[in-house]
Structure formats: structure tokens, C-alpha cells
Design an enzyme around this catalytic site. Structure first.
Site, PDB file in Angstrom:
ATOM      1  CB  CYS A 142      21.058  62.272  14.182  1.00  0.00           C
ATOM      2  SG  CYS A 142      21.792  62.596  12.484  1.00  0.00           S
ATOM      3  CG  HIS A 235      24.759  64.797  15.333  1.00  0.00           C
ATOM      4  ND1 HIS A 235      24.914  63.433  15.951  1.00  0.00           N
ATOM      5  CD2 HIS A 235      24.598  64.260  13.988  1.00  0.00           C
ATOM      6  CE1 HIS A 235      24.752  62.727  15.230  1.00  0.00           C
ATOM      7  NE2 HIS A 235      24.430  62.871  13.861  1.00  0.00           N
ATOM      8  CD  GLU A 237      25.483  63.994  19.548  1.00  0.00           C
ATOM      9  OE1 GLU A 237      25.817  63.216  18.473  1.00  0.00           O
ATOM     10  OE2 GLU A 237      24.517  64.751  19.324  1.00  0.00           O
TER      11      GLU A 237
END
Length: 310
Positions: A142, A235, A237
Site C-alpha cells: 500500500c 492490503h 494481509e
């Protein structure tokens, strides 16, 4: 993939509850296999959440990983206790003479600032320059991706008309690259940002290769110099509830955010959000570790990285 962490890291108990294999220092010493040394520069405000998210993602391949967390000494965290950072994080001065197999640079909620206005920018570019000689491959996430593209390739960022928030469809653009091996032709990934790296500047740079793109969210994955640097604009994660927490936090701040796209069933924010990107995220981390770290990095980390970096 077993992950070696400090025995008292708060994330350890939750990872074990999820049947993710973690080991402490004593057990790791008894194994005659060199772990991959991964350093994580965690720029997110609530560091414990990001620690847990990234450790989950790194836990899905059959290699042992030794994770070191890195802090920015020039920045004081407002959302994570000083005691936690002191106990579990290293400073750049403490690690600058080490070599690492891989590095992760996370996002940060500073997108609306010019890069040079970020209070730890000088220290961050020192770390990114250091990584050229001390890290086999770095994955940027990001804002970390925008910062890395700006520093390494001069790619500017642009302010979006409004916040991009939600889970978007992406398509694979280059099947020959190992990083996207096993990806579905169309896959989902979350985004949460106010800015984007210049699409045209990325496309015009011969050293950069776009591996995944989205009609709604824009360029998603970019490969730099054959995998020395990897830039992920979203993102992957994020947990199931991260976008939900951000959305409700923005409401509490009076921001009046749009509902995250493709996230809540029937766009009802009172219902449990859909988790539609976990397999993609696991595949991304596994491919990075296998093809751009494990198969490239020297067995002896003290060897010169000039001969091994991609």
C-alpha cells in the site's frame, strides 16, 4: 511454515489457537535447517494487529522463518505502547550490519502528505537504500509500495477523488511470472487508500512490470528489477474485520465514508463481512518466499549480496 518468534510476543497465543505452527528460540536451535531471515518494517499505527496479520500470511509454506520487526526511531507511535516497541522491535542502528533474505515494508496512514513531509521519510529512504545491498527481495504494501516506487523509480503518487475502500476484482496480466503462479484469472483483494501511484509513469518505465490490474482499483502488483522489489498496492494481509473497523472508525470521526465495496453481504454493515481474499494472500506470500527469496538467497547470509540479489 513454522515461524520463529519471541516466546512472549502477544501474537503467539492467538496464532497457536489458529493451529499456526510457531516455535520459540529454544526449539529452533535444535533444528539443523537455516531459517529464512525476514525483517518487517511495520509502519502501521496498531502494530500488534499488523504483526498478527503478516505472521498469518507467512505461515503457509514448509520453511522456517525467523522474523525481526523494525521500527522507525524518528517516529513515536501514538497507538502502540513504548514498552511493546522496545521489547519486540529493533532500530535500524541495531540491524544495519545484518543481511536478510526478505523484507516487508507495510503501509502507513500518511498518504495525503507529500513523501518528504512524513516525519520519518529520511530514515525510511536510508532503510530502502540499505535494502539494495542487504536484502534479497523486498515486498512493499500500500503506502509502502507508493513510497518504494517513488524512491527507487521516481513514480509520483496522485490523490484520488475519494477514498478507495473495499474488496475489488483483479486480473492477472503476466502468467509467466512466478509471483502470480496459482492465482485465479480473476481474484479479489482489499484496498484502503486515498492515493495511487501514477499509472502512466509505471507503464512507461521499462524496469517495471505490471502483474495484476483492476478496472476499479487500478494497478495492483508491480514487479521491479525482476523481483528485487515487489509493490502491492492493496492490503492482502488484512483480516476479515479490518475494513469494517476502519469504516466504523471513520464514522466515529465524522468523516462520512462510503461503504466498503464488495465487502458486507447485501451492503449491510451490521452483517459479518465476507472474507474473499485469503487464498490469494496466502498464494502471494508463498510465491514471494519461494521464488524470489528462498531460491535466490545465499545459504550463508554473510556472503556478498552483490552475487545473489535478483
Amino acid at each position: 511454515m513454522p515461524i520463529k518468534i519471541q516466546s512472549d510476543l502477544p501474537a503467539k497465543a492467538e496464532l497457536e489457537e489458529e493451529n499456526i505452527f510457531v516455535m520459540d528460540e529454544n526449539r529452533a536451535i535444535s533444528q539443523n535447517i537455516r531459517p529464512l531471515e525476514i525483517i518487517v518494517l511495520n509502519l502501521m499505527p496498531i502494530k500488534q494487529d499488523t504483526e498478527l496479520q503478516l505472521l498469518r500470511g507467512l505461515s503457509n509454506t514448509p520453511l522456517q522463518i525467523d522474523v525481526t520487526f523494525l521500527q522507525m526511531s524518528s517516529h513515536v507511535s501514538k497507538n502502540t505502547s513504548a514498552s511493546h516497541i522496545k521489547k519486540f522491535y529493533q532500530t535500524f542502528e541495531e540491524i544495519k550490519n545484518n543481511n536478510y533474505d526478505g523484507m516487508i515494508i507495510t503501509g502507513a496512514p500518511v498518504e495525503k502528505l507529500d513523501f518528504e513531509e512524513v516525519n520519518y521519510w529520511d530514515e525510511l529512504i536510508t532503510v530502502m537504500e540499505w535494502s539494495n545491498k542487504h536484502v534479497t527481495s523486498t515486498i512493499h504494501i500500500c503506502w509502502g509500495a507508493q513510497a518504494g516506487l517513488y524512491y527507487h523509480y521516481g513514480i509520483k503518487k496522485e490523490l484520488l477523488p475519494k477514498k478507495l475502500s473495499g474488496v475489488y476484482k483483479h486480473r492477472v496480466m503476466n502468467r509467466k511470472e512466478p509471483l502470480v503462479r496459482g492465482f485465479d484469472d480473476v481474484f479479489m483483494a482489499p484496498h484502503s487508500r486515498y492515493t495511487q501511484a501514477s499509472r502512466q509513469q509505471i507503464l512507461d518505465n521499462p524496469r517495471l512490470k505490471v502483474l495484476a490490474d483492476s478496472d476499479e482499483a487500478g494497478i495492483y502488483i508491480v514487479l521491479g528489477d525482476g523481483g528485487k522489489e515487489i509493490f502491492v498496492m492493496g492490503h492482502p494481509e488484512y483480516d476479515r474485520l479490518t475494513l469494517d473497523q476502519e469504516y466504523k472508525r471513520d464514522i466515529d470521526k465524522g468523516i462520512e465514508p462510503d461503504l466498503p465495496v464488495n465487502y458486507y453481504p447485501d451492503d449491510d454493515c451490521n452483517r459479518k463481512p465476507l472474507l474473499s481474499w485469503r487464498s490469494h494472500a496466502n498464494n502471494l506470500y508463498t510465491n514471494w518466499l519461494n521464488y524470489y527469496v528462498y531460491q535466490i538467497t545465499p545459504y550463508d547470509l554473510n556472503e556478498s549480496y552483490d552475487n545473489y540479489c535478483i
